[in-house]
Design a protein around this motif. Structure first.
Motif, short mmCIF file in Angstrom:
data_model
loop_
_atom_site.label_atom_id
_atom_site.label_comp_id
_atom_site.label_asym_id
_atom_site.label_seq_id
_atom_site.Cartn_x
_atom_site.Cartn_y
_atom_site.Cartn_z
N LEU A 35 0.82 -1.21 0.00
CA LEU A 35 0.00 0.00 0.00
C LEU A 35 0.86 1.26 0.00
O LEU A 35 1.94 1.31 0.61
CB LEU A 35 -0.92 0.01 1.21
CG LEU A 35 -2.19 -0.81 1.02
CD1 LEU A 35 -2.76 -1.23 2.37
CD2 LEU A 35 -3.22 -0.02 0.24
N LYS A 36 0.34 2.26 -0.68
CA LYS A 36 1.01 3.56 -0.78
C LYS A 36 0.06 4.64 -0.29
O LYS A 36 -1.16 4.47 -0.37
CB LYS A 36 1.39 3.83 -2.24
CG LYS A 36 2.25 2.75 -2.86
CD LYS A 36 2.50 3.01 -4.33
CE LYS A 36 3.31 1.89 -4.96
NZ LYS A 36 3.57 2.12 -6.40
N PRO A 37 0.60 5.74 0.19
CA PRO A 37 -0.29 6.83 0.64
C PRO A 37 -1.30 7.25 -0.42
O PRO A 37 -2.44 7.62 -0.09
CB PRO A 37 0.70 7.95 0.98
CG PRO A 37 1.92 7.22 1.44
CD PRO A 37 2.01 6.02 0.53
N LYS A 38 -0.92 7.18 -1.68
CA LYS A 38 -1.86 7.58 -2.74
C LYS A 38 -3.01 6.60 -2.91
O LYS A 38 -3.95 6.88 -3.63
CB LYS A 38 -1.13 7.77 -4.06
CG LYS A 38 -0.53 6.49 -4.64
CD LYS A 38 0.15 6.81 -5.97
CE LYS A 38 0.74 5.56 -6.61
NZ LYS A 38 1.40 5.88 -7.90
N ASN A 39 -2.94 5.45 -2.23
CA ASN A 39 -4.06 4.51 -2.25
C ASN A 39 -5.15 4.89 -1.24
O ASN A 39 -6.19 4.24 -1.17
CB ASN A 39 -3.59 3.09 -1.96
CG ASN A 39 -2.61 2.57 -2.98
OD1 ASN A 39 -1.62 1.93 -2.63
ND2 ASN A 39 -2.87 2.82 -4.25
N THR A 40 -4.90 5.92 -0.45
CA THR A 40 -5.89 6.39 0.51
C THR A 40 -7.15 6.81 -0.22
O THR A 40 -7.11 7.64 -1.14
CB THR A 40 -5.35 7.57 1.32
OG1 THR A 40 -4.26 7.09 2.14
CG2 THR A 40 -6.42 8.17 2.21
N VAL A 86 -3.71 5.22 4.26
CA VAL A 86 -2.34 4.72 4.26
C VAL A 86 -1.42 5.83 4.73
O VAL A 86 -1.35 6.90 4.11
CB VAL A 86 -1.93 4.24 2.86
CG1 VAL A 86 -0.53 3.62 2.91
CG2 VAL A 86 -2.94 3.23 2.32
N SER A 87 -0.72 5.58 5.80
CA SER A 87 0.20 6.58 6.34
C SER A 87 1.61 6.34 5.82
O SER A 87 2.00 5.21 5.56
CB SER A 87 0.19 6.53 7.86
OG SER A 87 0.66 5.28 8.32
N SER A 88 2.33 7.44 5.69
CA SER A 88 3.70 7.32 5.15
C SER A 88 4.70 7.08 6.25
O SER A 88 4.41 7.18 7.42
CB SER A 88 4.05 8.58 4.37
OG SER A 88 3.92 9.70 5.19
#
Length: 125
Positions: A86-91, A123-125
């Motif tokens: 998961l990536k933050p942009k998947n939030t 999703v947190s970085s």
């Protein structure tokens, strides 16, 4: 009528994984298309993946291939989406939807008859 209920969202760190579930109840059919859409904050809803209830054939949007996996369990009337790396942009809020009485796998939201309430993925970085 068909009722769809999503679950499995939550807060996860980048690089982690989630499994989203969508359970169908009510009147069901053998030939559905079941789809996942997502809507990120401030953005339009977008197609993620779709699966044929009867054949299991799947289709994905390009940017999730290899990280997202859609599957179904006919016995449980459930569709799943496994999301890895998961990536933050998947939030986003993730929604499942159903199009009944079809063997097609449409990617347009307007094609779908029934929608769930959504499950939030952060999703947190």
């Amino acid at each position: 009528q068909v009722q769809l209920v999503e679950s499995g969202g939550g807060l996860v760190q980048a690089g982690g994984s989630l499994r989203l579930s969508c359970t169908a109840s009510g009147r069901t059919f053998s030939n559905y298309a079941m789809v996942w859409f997502r809507q990120a904050p401030g953005k339009e809803r977008e197609f993620v993946a779709v699966i044929s209830w009867s054949t299991g054939i799947t289709s994905y949007t390009d940017y999730v291939k290899g990280r997202f996996t859609i599957s179904r369990d006919n016995a449980k009337n459930a569709v799943y989406m496994e999301i890895n790396s998961l990536k933050p942009k998947n939030t986003a809020d993730y929604y499942c939807a159903a199009k009944t009485r079809t063997y097609y796998l449409p990617r347009e939201g307007r094609e779908y008859n029934y929608w769930g309430q959504g499950t939030q993925v952060t999703v947190s970085s």
